[in-house]
Every structure is written in structure tokens, then in C-alpha cells.
Motif scaffolding. Structure first.
Motif, PDB file in Angstrom:
ATOM      1  N   GLY A 212     -39.142  -8.159 -16.269  1.00 52.54           N
ATOM      2  CA  GLY A 212     -40.134  -7.245 -17.060  1.00 52.54           C
ATOM      3  C   GLY A 212     -41.217  -7.037 -17.213  1.00 52.54           C
ATOM      4  O   GLY A 212     -41.709  -6.197 -17.735  1.00 52.54           O
TER       5      GLY A 212
ATOM      6  N   GLY B   5     -43.299  -5.947 -14.930  1.00 54.25           N
ATOM      7  CA  GLY B   5     -43.546  -4.889 -13.643  1.00 54.25           C
ATOM      8  C   GLY B   5     -43.463  -4.835 -12.889  1.00 54.25           C
ATOM      9  O   GLY B   5     -44.398  -4.125 -11.377  1.00 54.25           O
ATOM     10  N   LYS B   6     -43.200  -6.144 -12.032  1.00 53.47           N
ATOM     11  CA  LYS B   6     -43.511  -5.878 -10.595  1.00 53.47           C
ATOM     12  C   LYS B   6     -42.323  -5.074  -9.529  1.00 53.47           C
ATOM     13  O   LYS B   6     -43.591  -5.085  -8.742  1.00 53.47           O
ATOM     14  CB  LYS B   6     -42.564  -7.378  -9.981  1.00 53.47           C
ATOM     15  CG  LYS B   6     -43.251  -8.746 -11.141  1.00 53.47           C
ATOM     16  CD  LYS B   6     -42.551 -10.074 -10.983  1.00 53.47           C
ATOM     17  CE  LYS B   6     -41.193 -10.489 -10.514  1.00 53.47           C
ATOM     18  NZ  LYS B   6     -40.187 -10.206 -12.398  1.00 53.47           N
ATOM     19  N   SER B   7     -41.184  -4.998  -9.431  1.00 53.58           N
ATOM     20  CA  SER B   7     -40.182  -4.129  -9.011  1.00 53.58           C
ATOM     21  C   SER B   7     -41.155  -2.365  -8.970  1.00 53.58           C
ATOM     22  O   SER B   7     -41.350  -1.852  -8.197  1.00 53.58           O
ATOM     23  CB  SER B   7     -39.345  -3.666  -9.505  1.00 53.58           C
ATOM     24  OG  SER B   7     -38.477  -5.379  -8.988  1.00 53.58           O
ATOM     25  N   THR B   8     -41.318  -2.262 -10.821  1.00 53.82           N
ATOM     26  CA  THR B   8     -42.323  -1.090 -10.176  1.00 53.82           C
ATOM     27  C   THR B   8     -43.516  -0.868  -9.848  1.00 53.82           C
ATOM     28  O   THR B   8     -43.943   0.276  -9.182  1.00 53.82           O
ATOM     29  CB  THR B   8     -42.687  -0.496 -12.088  1.00 53.82           C
ATOM     30  OG1 THR B   8     -41.311  -1.047 -13.242  1.00 53.82           O
ATOM     31  CG2 THR B   8     -43.030   0.854 -11.534  1.00 53.82           C
TER      32      THR B   8
HETATM   33  P1  ADP Z   1     -39.962  -6.118 -12.809  1.00 54.88           P
HETATM   34  O1  ADP Z   1     -39.326  -6.126 -11.691  1.00 54.88           O
HETATM   35  O2  ADP Z   1     -40.717  -7.760 -13.377  1.00 54.88           O
HETATM   36  O3  ADP Z   1     -38.421  -7.701 -13.828  1.00 54.88           O
HETATM   37  P2  ADP Z   1     -39.485  -3.914 -13.619  1.00 54.88           P
HETATM   38  O4  ADP Z   1     -40.535  -2.964 -12.929  1.00 54.88           O
HETATM   39  O5  ADP Z   1     -38.424  -3.776 -12.982  1.00 54.88           O
HETATM   40  O6  ADP Z   1     -39.561  -5.669 -13.955  1.00 54.88           O
HETATM   41  O7  ADP Z   1     -39.109  -3.246 -14.953  1.00 54.88           O
HETATM   42  C1  ADP Z   1     -40.862  -3.259 -15.946  1.00 54.88           C
HETATM   43  C2  ADP Z   1     -40.189  -2.591 -17.450  1.00 54.88           C
HETATM   44  O8  ADP Z   1     -39.682  -1.194 -16.960  1.00 54.88           O
HETATM   45  C3  ADP Z   1     -38.853  -3.119 -17.784  1.00 54.88           C
HETATM   46  O9  ADP Z   1     -39.061  -2.900 -18.936  1.00 54.88           O
HETATM   47  C4  ADP Z   1     -37.387  -2.170 -17.465  1.00 54.88           C
HETATM   48  O10 ADP Z   1     -36.640  -1.790 -18.113  1.00 54.88           O
HETATM   49  C5  ADP Z   1     -38.269  -0.754 -17.303  1.00 54.88           C
HETATM   50  N1  ADP Z   1     -38.027   0.030 -16.140  1.00 54.88           N
HETATM   51  C6  ADP Z   1     -38.384   0.024 -15.066  1.00 54.88           C
HETATM   52  N2  ADP Z   1     -37.526   0.580 -14.346  1.00 54.88           N
HETATM   53  C7  ADP Z   1     -37.574   2.141 -15.643  1.00 54.88           C
HETATM   54  C8  ADP Z   1     -37.213   3.365 -15.680  1.00 54.88           C
HETATM   55  N3  ADP Z   1     -36.382   3.949 -14.777  1.00 54.88           N
HETATM   56  N4  ADP Z   1     -36.746   4.168 -17.045  1.00 54.88           N
HETATM   57  C9  ADP Z   1     -37.104   3.524 -17.803  1.00 54.88           C
HETATM   58  N5  ADP Z   1     -37.561   2.037 -17.816  1.00 54.88           N
HETATM   59  C10 ADP Z   1     -37.924   0.967 -16.984  1.00 54.88           C
END
Ligand code: ADP
Ligand code: MG
Length: 242
Positions: A40, A42-45
């Protein structure tokens, strides 16, 4: 040093949720950057923004000095800045070879013969050549991920972004995939790797970036981050892996 990717003041929100808050870093040619941090954070984002799978709300991402939003052809940009996903994202109903050939023909306009030659070259590199005619559905997770890496390599990428490439694998498969990645790093490929494999991060990274709640909390060499972390949050996070 030649900057391949520069992330500057990057911001991304989903509704009221500020997921990336002013993220800044640079990836130089030949560097391996690993990105660690809690679920959570933000790594994937962050990786998805770098691959044009998400549109940033602020800041910019430069690829060899140019704003990536200037790229009118998303597919040719993604050939240069490839991405490997936790869940492989292969075409399940196609063969290994077809998976490796399709984008080469479609995006790079390579002939069938040339695409096949490249596919075989990279399948060999990841140890999956003898599965070339197998349907993807018959493969294990570790084999699928090695095919996904070969498919990305077929596009002659300049950088590969890996998003937790071993997180969906059975433990006995993890080593094979990490070995393939270690070899790519040794060959000088520029890589950004989101991972929970701390041993891999220690061994392979030039730079480790610790993300916390949408920010780069701390960034440094593996020795700095793992042996001399300066932030309390970094220490807390790493203590879970000891
Ligand atoms: P990580 O990869 O570090 O686990 P993410 O980048 O996947 O983190 O997510 C960071 C936050 O953004 C999380 O709270 C996740 O639920 C939220 N999030 C990610 N993608 C979306 C999306 N498409 N719509 C709404 N919330 C999102
Ligand atoms: Mg993630």
C-alpha cells in the motif's frame, strides 16, 4: 552518468487517496534500483506510472530527458521500458513461442522468422527453450515468469520494471527467477525491481529505495539502507525481515 529515467515531483491520487506524494529519483544506465516498502506504500503505482499504465496527477517522468507523455506511440515506449508483472500477464491460451513473438511482429514489425529467432534466443537465456511449443496453461508459475521475462527481452528494452516478480510463486520456484534476474543485472541491463526479497536487494542493487506512505522515505546503497538505515520507519520495516 547517463540518466535513463528521471522521476520528478511525481504525484498520483485515486479520488481522495494520495498514493504518490512528490516522488523523486533517477535511474542511470546499467543501474539496478530495488524498491522496497510495505503493502500500500505506492510501489506498484510508481512502476505503473513509469510504464504509462497510470497517468500522473503532477510532476513528470523523463525518459532520456523527454517527458514520457510526449510519446504518441505507447506500445513502442513500452517496448523500450518493459514491465514484468507479479501475475505474468501472458496469453494463457497461446504457446510459449507465440507469447514471445506476437508483440515483436505487431509493435516492432519484425518478420515471423526474425521474431522466432529472437524468441528462441531469449527463451534459451531463461532456460525455457524446450517448452517453446507448450501451451502457457501447462507451465508452473516460475516457468511462466521466466517466459514473461523472455517476452520482455525480445523487445530489446532499455530498462525493465519488475513488479514483485516472485511474489506469486511457490517458494521452490523463486530461486530460478531471481537467478535469471541476477544474470540480467550482471549483463548490465538497467532495472527497477519492486521486491520483498531482501537478500536479492542486498546482492544486486546499486540503489535501494524505501517507500513509505507514497514518499521515498530513504534511498541509498544496500549497505546504507540495510546496515545503517537512518530513518525510524526504515528500521521498523526492515526489522520484520530479520
Ligand atoms: P503497493 O504496490 O506498494 O502495495 P499500490 O501502488 O498498489 O501499493 O497501492 C497504493 C494505494 O493505492 C493502495 O491503498 C491501493 O489500494 C491504492 N490503489 C492502487 N491502485 C488503485 C486504483 N486503481 N484505484 C484506487 N485505488 C488504488
Ligand atoms: Mg504492489
Amino acid at each position: 552518468m547517463e540518466h535513463v529515467i528521471e522521476v520528478k515531483h511525481l504525484k498520483k491520487s485515486f479520488g481522495a487517496l494520495d498514493v504518490l506524494k512528490d516522488v523523486d529519483f533517477i535511474i542511470d544506465k546499467g543501474q539496478v534500483i530495488t524498491i522496497i516498502g510495505s503493502s500500500g506504500s505506492g510501489k506498484s503505482t510508481l512502476l505503473r506510472c513509469m510504464n504509462l499504465l497510470e497517468i500522473p496527477d503532477g510532476g513528470e517522468i523523463l525518459y532520456h530527458g523527454e517527458d514520457i507523455r510526449q510519446h504518441t506511440n505507447i506500445n513502442s515506449y513500452r517496448a523500450k521500458v518493459g514491465m514484468v508483472f507479479q501475475s505474468f500477464n501472458l496469453f494463457e491460451n497461446k504457446t510459449v513461442l507465440e507469447n514471445c513473438m506476437l508483440a515483436q511482429m505487431k509493435v516492432l514489425k519484425r518478420s515471423k522468422d526474425e521474431a522466432k529467432d529472437k524468441a528462441l534466443k531469449y527463451l534459451k537465456q531463461v532456460g525455457m527453450e524446450r517448452f517453446m511449443n507448450a501451451s502457457v496453461t501447462t507451465l508452473s508459475g516460475g516457468q511462466k515468469q521466466r517466459v514473461a521475462i523472455a517476452r520482455t527481452l525480445c523487445m530489446n528494452p532499455d530498462v525493465i520494471l519488475f513488479d514483485e516478480p516472485t511474489s506469486a510463486l511457490d517458494p521452490e520456484m523463486v530461486g530460478d527467477v531471481l537467478d535469471v534476474m541476477k544474470n540480467l543485472a550482471k549483463e548490465g541491463l538497467t532495472m527497477a525491481v519492486v521486491t520483498h526479497e531482501m537478500q536479492f536487494a542486498k546482492e544486486v542493487s546499486d540503489i535501494v529505495l524505501f517507500m513509505d506512505a507514497g514518499r521515498v522515505c530513504e534511498m541509498g546503497t544496500p549497505d546504507q539502507i540495510f546496515n545503517h538505515p537512518s530513518h525510524e520507519r526504515t528500521k521498523q520495516f526492515l526489522s520484520r525481515y530479520n
